[in-house]
Design a protein around this motif. Structure first.
Motif, PDB file in Angstrom:
ATOM      1  N   PRO A  53       0.795  -1.241   0.000  1.00 33.34           N
ATOM      2  CA  PRO A  53       0.000   0.000   0.000  1.00 33.34           C
ATOM      3  C   PRO A  53       0.824   1.287   0.000  1.00 33.34           C
ATOM      4  O   PRO A  53       0.337   2.316  -0.458  1.00 33.34           O
ATOM      5  CB  PRO A  53      -0.831  -0.101   1.280  1.00 33.34           C
ATOM      6  CG  PRO A  53      -0.947  -1.560   1.537  1.00 33.34           C
ATOM      7  CD  PRO A  53       0.339  -2.167   1.047  1.00 33.34           C
ATOM      8  N   ARG A  54       2.063   1.246   0.474  1.00 30.44           N
ATOM      9  CA  ARG A  54       2.874   2.469   0.532  1.00 30.44           C
ATOM     10  C   ARG A  54       3.926   2.557  -0.558  1.00 30.44           C
ATOM     11  O   ARG A  54       4.238   3.647  -1.033  1.00 30.44           O
ATOM     12  CB  ARG A  54       3.572   2.566   1.887  1.00 30.44           C
ATOM     13  CG  ARG A  54       2.627   2.893   3.017  1.00 30.44           C
ATOM     14  CD  ARG A  54       3.362   3.102   4.306  1.00 30.44           C
ATOM     15  NE  ARG A  54       4.440   4.068   4.135  1.00 30.44           N
ATOM     16  CZ  ARG A  54       5.459   4.168   4.968  1.00 30.44           C
ATOM     17  NH1 ARG A  54       5.554   3.376   6.001  1.00 30.44           N
ATOM     18  NH2 ARG A  54       6.398   5.061   4.762  1.00 30.44           N
ATOM     19  N   ARG A  55       4.527   1.452  -0.920  1.00 34.44           N
ATOM     20  CA  ARG A  55       5.688   1.476  -1.818  1.00 34.44           C
ATOM     21  C   ARG A  55       5.291   1.155  -3.253  1.00 34.44           C
ATOM     22  O   ARG A  55       4.448   0.312  -3.501  1.00 34.44           O
ATOM     23  CB  ARG A  55       6.752   0.493  -1.342  1.00 34.44           C
ATOM     24  CG  ARG A  55       7.312   0.859   0.008  1.00 34.44           C
ATOM     25  CD  ARG A  55       8.387  -0.074   0.442  1.00 34.44           C
ATOM     26  NE  ARG A  55       7.884  -1.454   0.445  1.00 34.44           N
ATOM     27  CZ  ARG A  55       8.656  -2.509   0.322  1.00 34.44           C
ATOM     28  NH1 ARG A  55       9.941  -2.391   0.183  1.00 34.44           N
ATOM     29  NH2 ARG A  55       8.127  -3.721   0.343  1.00 34.44           N
ATOM     30  N   ARG A  56       5.947   1.857  -4.185  1.00 31.38           N
ATOM     31  CA  ARG A  56       5.740   1.629  -5.614  1.00 31.38           C
ATOM     32  C   ARG A  56       7.096   1.561  -6.308  1.00 31.38           C
ATOM     33  O   ARG A  56       8.032   2.243  -5.922  1.00 31.38           O
ATOM     34  CB  ARG A  56       4.907   2.740  -6.231  1.00 31.38           C
ATOM     35  CG  ARG A  56       3.507   2.805  -5.670  1.00 31.38           C
ATOM     36  CD  ARG A  56       2.668   3.823  -6.384  1.00 31.38           C
ATOM     37  NE  ARG A  56       2.257   3.388  -7.703  1.00 31.38           N
ATOM     38  CZ  ARG A  56       1.218   2.601  -7.961  1.00 31.38           C
ATOM     39  NH1 ARG A  56       0.505   2.138  -6.977  1.00 31.38           N
ATOM     40  NH2 ARG A  56       0.899   2.279  -9.185  1.00 31.38           N
ATOM     41  N   VAL A  69      12.961   3.140  -9.999  1.00 35.15           N
ATOM     42  CA  VAL A  69      12.958   3.973  -8.802  1.00 35.15           C
ATOM     43  C   VAL A  69      11.951   3.384  -7.827  1.00 35.15           C
ATOM     44  O   VAL A  69      10.798   3.137  -8.186  1.00 35.15           O
ATOM     45  CB  VAL A  69      12.592   5.434  -9.133  1.00 35.15           C
ATOM     46  CG1 VAL A  69      12.561   6.285  -7.873  1.00 35.15           C
ATOM     47  CG2 VAL A  69      13.564   6.015 -10.141  1.00 35.15           C
ATOM     48  N   LEU A  70      12.384   3.154  -6.596  1.00 37.76           N
ATOM     49  CA  LEU A  70      11.515   2.660  -5.530  1.00 37.76           C
ATOM     50  C   LEU A  70      11.113   3.845  -4.665  1.00 37.76           C
ATOM     51  O   LEU A  70      11.969   4.551  -4.137  1.00 37.76           O
ATOM     52  CB  LEU A  70      12.237   1.613  -4.679  1.00 37.76           C
ATOM     53  CG  LEU A  70      11.469   1.050  -3.496  1.00 37.76           C
ATOM     54  CD1 LEU A  70      10.261   0.252  -3.966  1.00 37.76           C
ATOM     55  CD2 LEU A  70      12.379   0.196  -2.637  1.00 37.76           C
ATOM     56  N   THR A  71       9.802   4.099  -4.518  1.00 36.63           N
ATOM     57  CA  THR A  71       9.303   5.234  -3.742  1.00 36.63           C
ATOM     58  C   THR A  71       8.320   4.761  -2.683  1.00 36.63           C
ATOM     59  O   THR A  71       7.767   3.665  -2.777  1.00 36.63           O
ATOM     60  CB  THR A  71       8.597   6.260  -4.641  1.00 36.63           C
ATOM     61  OG1 THR A  71       7.484   5.644  -5.270  1.00 36.63           O
ATOM     62  CG2 THR A  71       9.524   6.834  -5.687  1.00 36.63           C
ATOM     63  N   PHE A  77      14.753   5.114  -3.558  1.00 38.88           N
ATOM     64  CA  PHE A  77      15.990   4.544  -4.085  1.00 38.88           C
ATOM     65  C   PHE A  77      15.959   4.509  -5.603  1.00 38.88           C
ATOM     66  O   PHE A  77      14.941   4.187  -6.212  1.00 38.88           O
ATOM     67  CB  PHE A  77      16.183   3.107  -3.581  1.00 38.88           C
ATOM     68  CG  PHE A  77      16.401   3.008  -2.118  1.00 38.88           C
ATOM     69  CD1 PHE A  77      17.638   3.275  -1.566  1.00 38.88           C
ATOM     70  CD2 PHE A  77      15.361   2.637  -1.285  1.00 38.88           C
ATOM     71  CE1 PHE A  77      17.833   3.187  -0.208  1.00 38.88           C
ATOM     72  CE2 PHE A  77      15.552   2.539   0.074  1.00 38.88           C
ATOM     73  CZ  PHE A  77      16.781   2.819   0.620  1.00 38.88           C
ATOM     74  N   LEU A  78      17.091   4.804  -6.207  1.00 38.62           N
ATOM     75  CA  LEU A  78      17.313   4.585  -7.624  1.00 38.62           C
ATOM     76  C   LEU A  78      17.911   3.198  -7.739  1.00 38.62           C
ATOM     77  O   LEU A  78      19.046   2.965  -7.332  1.00 38.62           O
ATOM     78  CB  LEU A  78      18.262   5.653  -8.190  1.00 38.62           C
ATOM     79  CG  LEU A  78      18.541   5.589  -9.675  1.00 38.62           C
ATOM     80  CD1 LEU A  78      17.271   5.855 -10.461  1.00 38.62           C
ATOM     81  CD2 LEU A  78      19.603   6.603 -10.050  1.00 38.62           C
ATOM     82  N   ILE A  79      17.135   2.236  -8.246  1.00 33.99           N
ATOM     83  CA  ILE A  79      17.538   0.829  -8.235  1.00 33.99           C
ATOM     84  C   ILE A  79      18.587   0.531  -9.303  1.00 33.99           C
ATOM     85  O   ILE A  79      19.586  -0.100  -9.034  1.00 33.99           O
ATOM     86  CB  ILE A  79      16.311  -0.086  -8.444  1.00 33.99           C
ATOM     87  CG1 ILE A  79      15.254   0.170  -7.379  1.00 33.99           C
ATOM     88  CG2 ILE A  79      16.717  -1.545  -8.477  1.00 33.99           C
ATOM     89  CD1 ILE A  79      15.666  -0.178  -5.991  1.00 33.99           C
ATOM     90  N   ALA A  80      18.365   0.970 -10.511  1.00 33.93           N
ATOM     91  CA  ALA A  80      19.287   0.638 -11.597  1.00 33.93           C
ATOM     92  C   ALA A  80      19.360   1.808 -12.563  1.00 33.93           C
ATOM     93  O   ALA A  80      18.360   2.447 -12.844  1.00 33.93           O
ATOM     94  CB  ALA A  80      18.819  -0.610 -12.328  1.00 33.93           C
ATOM     95  N   TRP A  81      20.554   2.058 -13.043  1.00 34.94           N
ATOM     96  CA  TRP A  81      20.740   3.074 -14.068  1.00 34.94           C
ATOM     97  C   TRP A  81      21.697   2.509 -15.095  1.00 34.94           C
ATOM     98  O   TRP A  81      22.884   2.395 -14.835  1.00 34.94           O
ATOM     99  CB  TRP A  81      21.308   4.354 -13.475  1.00 34.94           C
ATOM    100  CG  TRP A  81      21.319   5.459 -14.473  1.00 34.94           C
ATOM    101  CD1 TRP A  81      22.364   5.860 -15.221  1.00 34.94           C
ATOM    102  CD2 TRP A  81      20.223   6.276 -14.839  1.00 34.94           C
ATOM    103  NE1 TRP A  81      21.996   6.887 -16.038  1.00 34.94           N
ATOM    104  CE2 TRP A  81      20.680   7.159 -15.822  1.00 34.94           C
ATOM    105  CE3 TRP A  81      18.890   6.337 -14.446  1.00 34.94           C
ATOM    106  CZ2 TRP A  81      19.855   8.109 -16.415  1.00 34.94           C
ATOM    107  CZ3 TRP A  81      18.079   7.281 -15.028  1.00 34.94           C
ATOM    108  CH2 TRP A  81      18.559   8.160 -15.998  1.00 34.94           C
ATOM    109  N   PRO A  82      21.181   2.128 -16.252  1.00 35.24           N
ATOM    110  CA  PRO A  82      22.080   1.542 -17.267  1.00 35.24           C
ATOM    111  C   PRO A  82      23.047   2.600 -17.808  1.00 35.24           C
ATOM    112  O   PRO A  82      22.650   3.709 -18.081  1.00 35.24           O
ATOM    113  CB  PRO A  82      21.144   1.054 -18.348  1.00 35.24           C
ATOM    114  CG  PRO A  82      19.846   1.744 -18.119  1.00 35.24           C
ATOM    115  CD  PRO A  82      19.802   2.180 -16.699  1.00 35.24           C
ATOM    116  N   CYS A  83      24.293   2.222 -17.903  1.00 31.68           N
ATOM    117  CA  CYS A  83      25.319   3.138 -18.383  1.00 31.68           C
ATOM    118  C   CYS A  83      25.396   3.056 -19.909  1.00 31.68           C
ATOM    119  O   CYS A  83      25.273   1.993 -20.494  1.00 31.68           O
ATOM    120  CB  CYS A  83      26.685   2.775 -17.800  1.00 31.68           C
ATOM    121  SG  CYS A  83      26.745   2.930 -16.022  1.00 31.68           S
TER     122      CYS A  83
END
Length: 88
Positions: A53-56, A69-71, A77-83
């Motif tokens: 109910p809180r996290r997306r 992005v986990l909110t 948190f920024l989970i993954a950022w492809p380089c």
């Protein structure tokens, strides 16, 4: 007293009608505006998934690069950022 109430009710009805018409026009413009390269922003949310109910978990795209992005928790948190690979 009745005459004053009648005048105010007509003014309120006119104002309500004007606000509904303005909202309808704004919704129509947002939905049916042309989408081309000039009007698209560099940032867009591709999709999201409710974990509880809180996290997306959101999949976003910035200039063609995608990230997760986990909110909604104590921290975001920024989970993954492809380089991008360097081009020569």
């Amino acid at each position: 007293m009745t005459r004053v109430w009648a005048d105010n009710s007509h003014a309120m009805l006119g104002l309500a009608t004007l606000l509904v018409a303005a909202a309808a026009v704004l919704i129509w413009l947002r939905r049916y505006r042309p989408h081309n390269e000039a009007t698209q922003s560099a940032f867009r949310r591709v999709g999201s998934f409710a974990l509880d109910p809180r996290r997306r978990l959101h999949l976003i795209e910035i200039d063609g690069q995608r990230a997760l992005v986990l909110t909604g928790g104590a921290n975001d948190f920024l989970i993954a950022w492809p380089c991008r690979s360097p081009t020569a």
